[in-house]
Scaffold this active site. Structure first.
Site: not given
Length: 819
Positions: A86, A470
């Site tokens: 780059e 229950s």
């Protein structure tokens, strides 16, 4: 000489004109240029990551995947690859590379096309942060000015670090850290030179040079990067040859999730959005640490899986997923390539993996398993598969493999047992959930909202309001203890027939099983889950007063119905709500608030939130509200302890089991906590919901099993002659003790060691006196007919048993009985 003087004057004039033009252009554009000072405090869009308490990654949320890295942690080969490709003169230029500009200008003059942009890394950084990607001269000019500003503000290393963390690599990967993870599932230091060169080649065109979408184009670009590194003397010729000829190994990877807990992750996601809003939660780089330990969370998931598969197996085999070919229809078998291609289309879900039956023997089969190749399935891995008829009926036990499967069948397999052998499987039809809390402060220890988040994102642990059966009874008994009743209070365990003039029918609540014992102490009534005792307690305390008491346990009072059906569990709660309620009995009466986020850190490690939960204490800085007395909580816990251990004397034929007796079989639990454990089963009418909730002083856990379709019943099973005694022990009608409790045991066997527990400590204000087991009165005897019982001081019995007394006929429900 005159010619040269004129030429020099022209050049000077052109230079002055050029400088003047550039200066004029700069001041013209200056109002439009962004302030690059923001780069000093730049906040890269970094996804939120969710971790367990011990630092294992659960999930990652965010539009962009980014793993910020410091330049010092970037491998030198990676730095060299980017600079060579780059901007090879990055450390020499001032933000704009004159040589690069002249080269691009020469290409333009000689070809007439803009083939080189002459962009430096600094200019690319300027474009990425502040500008668009439009190919326009004005954008290029702005880019140049911004780059010059950046070079004045930041040093070269800071610019390069920002660049490497900012650029886009495709597949939502931003920055080199994310690119390494997305394409290779690795950290930067684990990458090969070929993989580094592939990543370094992507910024030019992330879509067209992508190694996943365009492997050949990516390979060609990789070679360009490697050649540039070779030209810059960053690699040797042999390194170049080896890397250039390496195969393309990229494939898409997710975040490095080490603990699969999607229901937990979704809880965190929702809370973070509520706290910070979606944009900030997803992109501010928060690291969220939860309250759960990774091992315990995985144990909860495994317990849900194993328990649901156990239910599914005892109810029978529903047949193959599909049939690729059938010998009975003279269809030719699929080729190995066709089978492999077909399996690739199917996903593994939860514990199960797809497979195709290729050969069948008398009592074995050969299958091609996705991701595992050919395996032999022995008879022991499939002989459970008698035919499923419906929830209530199963066919006869199979005798040969052909009773179960044929070549061409597509089936599910799972790993099972200590030896992790393959076993025929199917996707369970019921659902399940686990919610587990630390009772001292409400910290979530584990949460599982279903069999598979892939199949359903509905979190049953938090969202499924189901009738609790229950599991409501400890709250009913707590209300009774508030009114002065005791563990020794006798209540008539006898049938109830209540005529309703309005409906013209009688309400006849029944015990399950439909057995009645006459006068029974409340300790035994709760331990054996006597329905009619619960109804009589509700009547004694009063429906409204009982409903008020139940609402104290963190429920909206309007959600608690004012009718006698609440004594049998018609109230709907989520598993997390039930666990929170039971935490009250485990911690001495305090209502803690469940929480799942322990702390939140920013990307730099700064802690911006740390939980400060209300605790079960009276003398601490942040006490939780105490909704019942410590003594009341202790009495309820004692009765639930008897649900595990039972009572009486087996040697004298008076022994009895509570509904939670199966916990006694678990050596890992008992070895860890001894007898200091309490629990309660729960089963609704027609067995549509099954529950088990239990606790030690260090951990409270609720499990639920049922169908998402509330109209479906869990049914019943007959004994299977081919299964071992442990598997056979669960037959008959499904219930909390048979369906939900085994999952609770599987989880707690792994979890209890991580949460130290104490004995059920006797609180101040509780006395212990010897009573007669039949009457609940004081006793001088010390034999099997008596026991020491706990009472809130002042409520203990005052008179001794007179053996000449008779209870009379207490089974007549004429209003004169015990309640």
């Amino acid at each position: 000489m005159k010619f040269f003087k004129r030429l020099i004057i022209v050049f000077i004039a052109l230079g002055i004109l050029g400088v003047t033009a550039v200066a004029g252009l700069y001041f013209y554009l200056k109002p439009e240029l962004p302030s690059v000072a923001t780069l000093r405090d730049v906040q890269l869009q970094t996804p939120m990551q969710v971790f367990t308490k011990d630092g294992e990654l659960i999930s990652q949320f965010g539009e962009k995947r980014r793993i910020p890295v410091a330049l010092e942690d970037v491998p030198q080969d990676m730095v060299d690859a980017f600079l060579a490709t780059e901007d090879s003169r990055f450390y020499q230029h001032f933000g704009v590379d004159p040589i690069g500009v002249m080269r691009a200008f020469w290409v333009l003059l000689t070809t007439g096309d803009i083939k080189e942009g002459a962009s430096t890394i600094t200019m690319q950084l300027a474009r990425n942060f502040f500008l668009s990607f439009d190919r326009a001269w004005m954008r290029k000019i702005k880019e140049t000015f911004i780059a010059l500003h950046i070079e004045q503000l930041l040093d070269k290393d800071e610019i390069l670090e920002l660049y490497l963390n900012k650029i886009t690599f495709g597949h939502r990967a931003h920055g080199i850290g994310a690119a390494a993870q997305v394409y290779y599932g690795k950290s930067l230091e684990q990458l090969t030179l070929a993989q580094i060169a592939t990543i370094a080649g992507l910024p030019k065109a992330p879509s067209n040079l992508n190694p996943i979408s365009h492997p050949e184009a990516s390979k060609a670009r990789r070679r360009v990067v490697l050649l540039r590194m070779l030209d810059e003397n960053k690699i040797t010729r042999s390194e170049f040859e080896q890397a250039a000829s390496a195969p393309v190994t990229a494939r898409r990877h997710g975040a490095e999730v080490t603990v699969d807990a999607p229901y937990l992750a979704e809880m965190v996601r929702q809370e973070m959005i509520d706290r910070y809003g979606e944009e900030k939660a997803y992109n501010a780089g928060y690291n969220v640490y939860t309250t759960v330990n990774s091992r315990i969370q995985l144990a909860a998931r495994q317990a849900v899986w194993d328990n649901l598969h156990a239910y599914d197996e005892r109810h029978g085999y529903r047949g193959p997923i599909s049939i690729l070919w059938s010998a009975e229809k003279n269809e030719s078998p699929s080729s190995a390539e066709q089978i492999s291609a077909y399996l690739e289309q199917l996903k593994s879900i939860g514990m199960v993996t797809p497979a195709v039956v290729t050969e069948v023997a008398e009592q074995s089969a050969t299958l091609e398993v996705k991701g595992h190749g050919a395996i032999t399935l022995p008879w022991e891995g499939m002989h459970w598969a008698r035919e499923y008829i419906n929830e209530e009926k199963q066919g006869p036990a199979p005798e040969t493999t052909k009773d179960i499967m044929r070549a061409g069948h597509v089936v599910w397999l799972r790993r099972a047992g200590e030896e992790n052998n393959w076993r025929l499987a199917q996707l369970p039809e019921p659902s399940s959930a686990i919610a587990s809390l630390q009772p001292d402060d409400g910290a979530v220890a584990a949460v599982v909202g279903g069999y598979s988040f892939t199949l359903s994102q509905y979190n049953r642990a938090l969202q499924a309001e189901r009738q609790v059966g229950s599991n409501i009874k400890p709250l009913i008994y707590s209300a009774a203890f508030e009114e002065g009743l005791t563990l020794a209070t006798l209540v008539n365990d006898a049938p109830i027939n209540q005529w309703n003039p309005g409906s013209g029918i009688a309400w006849r609540p029944k015990n399950s099983p439909d057995v009645y014992e006459g006068p029974i102490r409340l300790r035994k009534g709760l331990a054996k889950s006597k329905n009619v005792v619960s109804v009589r307690l509700l009547r004694e305390v009063g429906v409204e007063k009982t409903a008020d008491h139940i609402a104290k346990f963190g429920l909206d009072r309007s959600d608690v119905p004012e009718n006698e059906s609440i004594s049998l569990g018609s109230l709907s709660m989520t598993p997390m709500q039930v666990a929170r309620s039971y935490a009250v009995f485990a911690n001495g009466g305090y209502l803690v608030e469940p929480y799942v986020i322990e702390r939140i850190e920013q990307g730099n490690g700064e802690v911006i939130f740390e939980a400060n939960p209300k605790r079960a204490c009276t003398d601490c800085d942040n006490p939780a509200p105490q909704i019942i007395s410590e003594q009341n909580a202790f009495l309820v816990a004692q009765a639930m302890n008897s649900a595990v251990w039972g009572g009486g004397s087996w040697a004298h034929d008076t022994g009895w089991n509570g509904t939670s007796w199966r916990i006694q079989r678990s050596k890992p639990i008992i070895n860890e906590v001894g007898r200091a454990i309490a629990g309660k089963t729960g089963t609704t009418n027609d067995v549509r919901d099954t529950w088990f909730s239990g606790f030690t002083s260090g951990l409270v856990t609720t499990t639920w099993v049922g169908f998402d379709d509330v109209s479906r019943q869990l049914g019943r099973t007959t004994m299977h002659p081919l299964l071992d005694s442990k598997q056979q022990s669960i037959s008959g009608g499904e219930a909390g003790a048979k369906t939900a409790l085994p999952g609770w045991i599987l989880f707690m066997e792994e979890a209890v060691s991580a949460y130290p527990s104490d004995n059920l400590m006797i609180p101040p204000g509780v006395v212990n006196v010897r009573i007669d087991l039949e009457t609940g009165k004081l006793s001088h005897r010390t034999d099997y007919t008596t026991r020491f019982e706990y009472f809130i001081s002042g409520t203990e019995p005052k008179e001794y048993i007179d053996r000449s007394e008779s209870n009379g006929n207490i089974f007549d429900d004429d209003g004169d009985g015990l309640f």
